[in-house]
Scaffold this active site. Sequence first.
Site, PDB file in Angstrom:
ATOM      1  N   ASP A 211       1.008  -1.184   0.018  1.00 54.05           N
ATOM      2  CA  ASP A 211      -0.153   0.280   0.056  1.00 54.05           C
ATOM      3  C   ASP A 211       1.015   1.085   0.062  1.00 54.05           C
ATOM      4  O   ASP A 211       2.106   1.096  -0.181  1.00 54.05           O
ATOM      5  CB  ASP A 211      -0.788  -0.005   1.205  1.00 54.05           C
ATOM      6  N   HIS A 257     -13.303  -1.790  -6.686  1.00 58.05           N
ATOM      7  CA  HIS A 257     -14.559  -1.010  -6.813  1.00 58.05           C
ATOM      8  C   HIS A 257     -13.915   0.527  -6.703  1.00 58.05           C
ATOM      9  O   HIS A 257     -15.038   1.335  -6.799  1.00 58.05           O
ATOM     10  CB  HIS A 257     -15.404  -1.181  -5.714  1.00 58.05           C
TER      11      HIS A 257
HETATM   12  C1  LIG Z   1     -10.677   1.098  -0.215  1.00 57.33           C
HETATM   13  S1  LIG Z   1      -9.087   0.786   0.315  1.00 57.33           S
HETATM   14  C2  LIG Z   1      -9.417  -0.866   0.825  1.00 57.33           C
HETATM   15  C3  LIG Z   1      -8.388  -1.502   1.876  1.00 57.33           C
HETATM   16  C4  LIG Z   1      -8.622  -2.594   2.509  1.00 57.33           C
HETATM   17  N1  LIG Z   1      -8.104  -3.640   1.379  1.00 57.33           N
HETATM   18  C5  LIG Z   1      -9.928  -3.159   2.702  1.00 57.33           C
HETATM   19  O1  LIG Z   1     -10.448  -3.961   2.230  1.00 57.33           O
HETATM   20  O2  LIG Z   1     -10.465  -2.445   3.786  1.00 57.33           O
HETATM   21  C6  LIG Z   1      -8.223   0.836  -0.996  1.00 57.33           C
HETATM   22  C7  LIG Z   1      -6.557   0.919  -0.534  1.00 57.33           C
HETATM   23  O3  LIG Z   1      -5.940   0.950  -1.831  1.00 57.33           O
HETATM   24  C8  LIG Z   1      -4.939   1.763  -1.399  1.00 57.33           C
HETATM   25  N2  LIG Z   1      -4.311   2.259  -2.706  1.00 57.33           N
HETATM   26  C9  LIG Z   1      -4.930   3.263  -3.600  1.00 57.33           C
HETATM   27  N3  LIG Z   1      -3.964   3.390  -4.511  1.00 57.33           N
HETATM   28  C10 LIG Z   1      -2.976   2.746  -4.477  1.00 57.33           C
HETATM   29  C11 LIG Z   1      -1.795   2.395  -5.466  1.00 57.33           C
HETATM   30  N4  LIG Z   1      -1.663   3.144  -6.288  1.00 57.33           N
HETATM   31  N5  LIG Z   1      -0.869   1.621  -5.014  1.00 57.33           N
HETATM   32  C12 LIG Z   1      -0.809   1.023  -3.665  1.00 57.33           C
HETATM   33  N6  LIG Z   1      -2.215   1.041  -2.928  1.00 57.33           N
HETATM   34  C13 LIG Z   1      -3.176   1.880  -3.493  1.00 57.33           C
HETATM   35  C14 LIG Z   1      -5.198   2.645  -0.703  1.00 57.33           C
HETATM   36  O4  LIG Z   1      -4.323   3.539   0.092  1.00 57.33           O
HETATM   37  C15 LIG Z   1      -6.138   2.117   0.361  1.00 57.33           C
HETATM   38  O5  LIG Z   1      -5.615   1.504   1.464  1.00 57.33           O
END
Ligand SMILES: C[S@@+](CC[C@H](N)C(=O)[O-])C[C@H]1O[C@@H](n2cnc3c(N)ncnc32)[C@H](O)[C@@H]1O
Length: 347
Positions: A211, A257
């Site tokens: 992340d 999503h």
């Molecule tokens: C909606 S959250 C989901 C978190 C967790 N998987 C859950 O189900 O609760 C989306 C996650 O994707 C990460 N994220 C978004 N863009 C990213 C990127 N380009 N590379 C790595 N992580 C990313 C965000 O920081 C966030 O923690």
Amino acid sequence: MIDATRPPITDPTPIFDFYRGSAGTELLTAAVSHFGVFERLARAPRRFEELRAELHLAERPAVVLVTALRAFGLLTPDAEGRLALTPQAREHLVPGAPFDISGYIGLSAKAPGVVELVERLKTNRPAGTEPSQDGAAFIYREGLESAMEKEQSARMLTLSLAGRAKNVAPVLAARYPLPEARVLLDVGGGTGLYAIAWLLRHPTLQAIVWDRPEVLKVATEIAAAHGVAERLKCVPGDMFTDPVPQADVILLSNVLHDWDVPQNRTLIRRCAEALPPGGSLLVHDVFLNDAFDGPLPVALYSAVLFSLTEGRAYSTAEYRSWLREAGLEPGEVVPTLVHCGVLPARK
Ligand SMILES: C[S@@+](CC[C@H](N)C(=O)[O-])C[C@H]1O[C@@H](n2cnc3c(N)ncnc32)[C@H](O)[C@@H]1O
């Protein structure tokens, strides 16, 4: 204290539904008072693409709006597959009809939530991206201002998702155990609670949470509190551009999503390429009906996702087509909690 070892005694799903219910008011009022959907369709049924062009909406907002109106039971396909009004919509939502209530719904036309949703639908851009704001929630990619890059907003948003994860993760780990897995990669893992729930079930499993750096500060603390810090590695990176860490099971939980179709195809392809033969990709998310007519709670949540991120809820058929395109063989969805389920796919 967050505890990823046990599921809740009672089901929190209805509470999530009450909370997300305001999306119903906003979508209905937008359709009635801002886009004149019912008036237009009363004149003649339209193909989805015709209606979309007439409303000047991009594909993603049009799917969100039309799916919700179908889930409400107000639009239905006619014999030729065009969108048509149901008898209820024709009687109550066409301006000038004897039992029309569109003026009543218009009481909310200027409510802040409605005005905000209409702006999101028209611009197809997530909230938070104006120069004075923190950036978009939950998403990071080059060229987009992201709240996940700032310590305070990243912590607040990540901990907000712990609320759902602590309820759902123990259920996922119990309903979809990973007895054979050696290394689990949790892509966009946030708090890491999903990985942690599996680590607590399987004492020899190792996990990686991949992340953004500010998010991983929270995951590191939560892993230490669960006594699994030695088996959980936090790897900072950009899932769209950095090499995918090696693992035999890859989890995408509530990640796809947040993104539009091209990004999802890229992410699934990148994960599939990184898996060894026999490895698995697990899509843990909500699923729309393949007909895009519900389920209603998922259609409402889709509008919430649409407003905050560059994504929406997707159908099982959409996920399956991207998984197959990436060379994976999708299986059946195993339901977890809060309308989520896990769709496994094998390489
Ligand atoms: C909606 S959250 C989901 C978190 C967790 N998987 C859950 O189900 O609760 C989306 C996650 O994707 C990460 N994220 C978004 N863009 C990213 C990127 N380009 N590379 C790595 N992580 C990313 C965000 O920081 C966030 O923690």
